[in-house]
Design an enzyme around this catalytic site. Structure first.
Site, PDB file in Angstrom:
ATOM      1  N   HIS A 267       0.796  -1.034   0.138  1.00  0.00           N
ATOM      2  CA  HIS A 267       0.064   0.394  -0.031  1.00  0.00           C
ATOM      3  C   HIS A 267       1.071   1.024  -0.100  1.00  0.00           C
ATOM      4  O   HIS A 267       1.693   1.184   0.632  1.00  0.00           O
ATOM      5  CB  HIS A 267      -1.204   0.236   0.877  1.00  0.00           C
TER       6      HIS A 267
ATOM      7  N   ASP B 135      -7.481  -5.178  -0.318  1.00  0.00           N
ATOM      8  CA  ASP B 135      -8.199  -6.285  -0.847  1.00  0.00           C
ATOM      9  C   ASP B 135      -7.981  -8.312  -0.919  1.00  0.00           C
ATOM     10  O   ASP B 135      -8.925  -8.512  -1.842  1.00  0.00           O
ATOM     11  CB  ASP B 135      -8.089  -5.805  -2.490  1.00  0.00           C
TER      12      ASP B 135
HETATM   13  N1  CMC Z   1       4.694  -7.499  -5.069  1.00  0.00           N
HETATM   14  C1  CMC Z   1       5.331  -7.618  -4.882  1.00  0.00           C
HETATM   15  N2  CMC Z   1       5.880  -6.999  -4.335  1.00  0.00           N
HETATM   16  C2  CMC Z   1       5.557  -5.435  -4.303  1.00  0.00           C
HETATM   17  C3  CMC Z   1       4.336  -5.568  -4.504  1.00  0.00           C
HETATM   18  C4  CMC Z   1       3.612  -6.411  -4.997  1.00  0.00           C
HETATM   19  N3  CMC Z   1       2.380  -6.774  -4.314  1.00  0.00           N
HETATM   20  N4  CMC Z   1       4.005  -3.981  -4.144  1.00  0.00           N
HETATM   21  C5  CMC Z   1       4.893  -3.446  -4.172  1.00  0.00           C
HETATM   22  N5  CMC Z   1       6.424  -4.220  -4.415  1.00  0.00           N
HETATM   23  C6  CMC Z   1       7.376  -3.888  -4.396  1.00  0.00           C
HETATM   24  C7  CMC Z   1       7.956  -3.009  -5.945  1.00  0.00           C
HETATM   25  O1  CMC Z   1       8.699  -4.008  -7.155  1.00  0.00           O
HETATM   26  C8  CMC Z   1       9.144  -2.096  -4.858  1.00  0.00           C
HETATM   27  O2  CMC Z   1       9.819  -2.854  -5.164  1.00  0.00           O
HETATM   28  P1  CMC Z   1      11.405  -2.550  -5.354  1.00  0.00           P
HETATM   29  O3  CMC Z   1      11.910  -1.399  -3.798  1.00  0.00           O
HETATM   30  O4  CMC Z   1      13.001  -3.501  -5.310  1.00  0.00           O
HETATM   31  O5  CMC Z   1      11.830  -1.848  -6.409  1.00  0.00           O
HETATM   32  C9  CMC Z   1       8.308  -1.802  -3.716  1.00  0.00           C
HETATM   33  O6  CMC Z   1       7.473  -2.839  -3.312  1.00  0.00           O
HETATM   34  C10 CMC Z   1       7.969  -0.530  -3.802  1.00  0.00           C
HETATM   35  O7  CMC Z   1       6.857  -0.594  -4.543  1.00  0.00           O
HETATM   36  P2  CMC Z   1       6.057   0.654  -5.104  1.00  0.00           P
HETATM   37  O8  CMC Z   1       5.203   0.206  -6.305  1.00  0.00           O
HETATM   38  O9  CMC Z   1       7.076   1.973  -5.301  1.00  0.00           O
HETATM   39  O10 CMC Z   1       5.327   0.892  -4.183  1.00  0.00           O
HETATM   40  P3  CMC Z   1       3.612   1.443  -4.134  1.00  0.00           P
HETATM   41  O11 CMC Z   1       3.673   2.739  -3.092  1.00  0.00           O
HETATM   42  O12 CMC Z   1       4.159   2.896  -5.419  1.00  0.00           O
HETATM   43  O13 CMC Z   1       2.620   1.034  -4.364  1.00  0.00           O
HETATM   44  C11 CMC Z   1       0.173  -0.128  -5.051  1.00  0.00           C
HETATM   45  C12 CMC Z   1       1.850   0.881  -4.010  1.00  0.00           C
HETATM   46  C13 CMC Z   1      -0.641  -0.122  -3.643  1.00  0.00           C
HETATM   47  C14 CMC Z   1       0.137   0.437  -6.469  1.00  0.00           C
HETATM   48  C15 CMC Z   1       1.837  -1.625  -4.983  1.00  0.00           C
HETATM   49  O14 CMC Z   1       1.954  -2.568  -3.299  1.00  0.00           O
HETATM   50  C16 CMC Z   1       0.510  -3.001  -5.396  1.00  0.00           C
HETATM   51  O15 CMC Z   1       1.209  -2.601  -6.976  1.00  0.00           O
HETATM   52  N6  CMC Z   1       0.152  -3.483  -4.557  1.00  0.00           N
HETATM   53  C17 CMC Z   1      -0.642  -4.542  -5.142  1.00  0.00           C
HETATM   54  C18 CMC Z   1      -1.872  -3.999  -6.125  1.00  0.00           C
HETATM   55  C19 CMC Z   1      -3.109  -4.162  -5.259  1.00  0.00           C
HETATM   56  O16 CMC Z   1      -3.440  -4.888  -4.297  1.00  0.00           O
HETATM   57  N7  CMC Z   1      -3.346  -2.532  -4.831  1.00  0.00           N
HETATM   58  C20 CMC Z   1      -4.712  -2.822  -4.228  1.00  0.00           C
HETATM   59  C21 CMC Z   1      -4.497  -1.079  -2.989  1.00  0.00           C
HETATM   60  S1  CMC Z   1      -5.898  -1.322  -1.427  1.00  0.00           S
HETATM   61  C22 CMC Z   1      -6.711  -0.668  -2.420  1.00  0.00           C
HETATM   62  C23 CMC Z   1      -6.867   0.821  -3.070  1.00  0.00           C
HETATM   63  O17 CMC Z   1      -6.977   0.905  -1.587  1.00  0.00           O
HETATM   64  O18 CMC Z   1      -6.835   0.777  -4.287  1.00  0.00           O
END
Ligand code: CMC
Length: 426
Positions: free
Chosen positions: A305, A362
């Site tokens: 998140h 989720d």
């Molecule tokens: N599985 C594996 N690795 C992950 C995941 C995941 N679900 N989420 C983040 N990472 C890794 C990412 O690869 C990165 O690694 P590194 O530092 O080595 O490059 C690190 O964690 C930070 O990730 P980020 O993409 O920079 O984090 P963010 O804050 O931009 O993204 C997120 C947040 C929710 C988009 C992301 O965690 C994600 O894609 N999760 C899966 C989709 C999901 O479940 N979304 C629902 C969110 S809750 C409902 C809502 O309110 O929308």
């Protein structure tokens, strides 16, 4: 603490006022920065940018706190109805008995949707994704209520209409996909029961709403009702800042919610869990794939998140609710065991620990929705029904504060001025 922070650039100093919220969150006010210094700030994904001041929702990602208007999500989920929470978010206080009767009664009276909207469904392919029809038909409501965009101040009537009609439209998108006759609302039923009736009742047999199902739905909708400046809410505020009407602003929010990184994740989670099950249930293989996301392109949906870096308080409530609902309904979903195994493996894995990746709202919501009989492609629609009061509250707050039109800047990185070359000479 000083009232200002000092920025030093190119030998000059600029004072940036410090803004402190009621929960002691701190910000630097850069409103005058460009005028005074010529500099803008860059913050891709808005990870550090506060787009507004808001009195609606407080969220502490480190401590796992989520409060609506000062009330904890745990308290509201255990004690309130979804429409009480909607009233709280939109008007700032929990309703009195009289206020609730008036609000709830008005919503009951507006559940019917113009027959013209029903005929629009016929133009959509039967297998349309319900999020596609939902955003289109919510947008179409502004055509049926032109006073919403003609500058007349009727926003409260439009608020009631939207809250009342969204479940009707949502259920029709399901019925359309099933090829079943669409149900009309029954206004003697409460909000959640009415939605379940429109979703599941058929003219050929008796359908009675199961109170366990209605109560679980009430909890899920409350948990999704607002989440401060997330992607879809920021979209609603941004679109609304151009003074676009409420229906089109909410329709834009629905489109933003659909993405798999946002609300669309709940559908992705169940599809992922099903895929793991079909593949023999070995969660470690998928953990490894997620750890190598850069090469596999695979993410664990329902994990991580932008704001929560310890735990998502909604996920805690939902996990407990999933156990209770499945037990009460006598459902044995093998996917729940896979979800628990995946969660345990991830929480003990250095990759997930180091990146503070925990199950989000989720991760377990789809398992409950499935137990309630909601089909997978309707999960994000359920999220939209829950999030509607939050979007409305944020839209209303932004308009009342007369916030300026949202218009970010950029740093241009393209070609500098060059001469036009006629096509025959290129
Ligand atoms: N599985 C594996 N690795 C992950 C995941 C995941 N679900 N989420 C983040 N990472 C890794 C990412 O690869 C990165 O690694 P590194 O530092 O080595 O490059 C690190 O964690 C930070 O990730 P980020 O993409 O920079 O984090 P963010 O804050 O931009 O993204 C997120 C947040 C929710 C988009 C992301 O965690 C994600 O894609 N999760 C899966 C989709 C999901 O479940 N979304 C629902 C969110 S809750 C409902 C809502 O309110 O929308």
């Amino acid at each position: 603490m000083s009232d200002f922070a000092e920025l030093s650039v190119e030998g000059k100093k600029y004072q940036l006022p410090i803004v402190v919220g009621t929960e002691a969150e701190k910000a630097l006010d850069i409103n005058k920065l460009r005028d005074e210094s010529g500099y803008i700030t860059i913050d891709s994904g808005y990870k550090n940018t506060g787009a507004t001041k808001s009195a609606i929702t407080f969220l502490d990602g480190e401590k796992g706190i989520l409060n609506y208007r000062g009330y904890s999500i745990e308290d509201l989920a255990a004690k309130a109805t979804f429409l009480e929470v909607a009233y709280l978010l939109i008007y700032g206080e929990l309703p009195t008995t009289e206020q609730y009767a008036e609000f709830e009664g008005a919503i009951r009276r507006h559940t019917i949707v113009n027959e013209g909207v029903r005929t629009i469904f016929e133009g959509f392919p039967v297998n349309s994704h319900p999020m596609a029809t939902l955003s289109s038909l919510v947008s179409s409501l502004s055509a049926f209520y032109p006073d919403s965009y003609e500058g007349k101040d009727n926003s409260d009537r439009h608020i009631i209409r939207l809250l009342a009609k969204l479940p009707t439209i949502a259920s029709w998108s399901y019925k359309r996909a099933m090829g079943h006759p669409m149900n009309y609302p029954k206004n003697d039923l409460d909000y959640c029961s009415n939605f379940l009736h429109m979703m599941f009742s058929l003219p050929v047999e008796k359908y009675e709403v199961d109170p366990v199902v209605a109560s679980a739905l009430n909890t899920l909708l409350i948990l999704h009702a607002d989440h401060e400046q997330n992607c879809s809410t920021s979209t609603v505020r941004l679109v609304g800042s151009s003074q676009a009407n409420l229906y089109s602003s909410i329709s834009a929010g629905i489109s933003a919610l659909w993405g798999p990184l946002h609300g669309g994740a709940n559908q992705e989670v169940i599809e992922m869990l099903e895929a793991i099950k079909a593949d023999g249930g070995d969660v470690s293989k998928y953990i490894d794939m997620a750890k190598n996301a850069k090469t596999t392109g695979f993410r664990l949906f329902g994990f991580g998140h932008r704001v929560y870096k310890n735990f998502d308080p909604r996920a805690k409530i939902i996990k407990k609710a999933a156990d209770e609902v499945l037990a009460k309904l006598g459902v044995n979903d093998p996917v729940l065991e896979i979800a628990k195994g995946l969660e345990e493996a991830a929480l003990n894995d250095e990759y997930f620990v180091a990146r503070k990746l925990y199950p989000n709202v989720d991760f377990y919501s789809g398992i409950i929705y499935r137990a309630l009989g909601i089909p997978t492609n309707m999960f994000t629609v359920m999220f939209a029904i829950g999030r509607l009061p939050g979007w409305i509250a944020q839209w209303k707050e932004m308009r009342a504060a007369k916030e300026p039109i949202g218009r970010p800047r950029q740093i241009y990185t393209g070609a500098t001025l060059r001469e036009f070359v006629p096509i025959e000479n290129r």
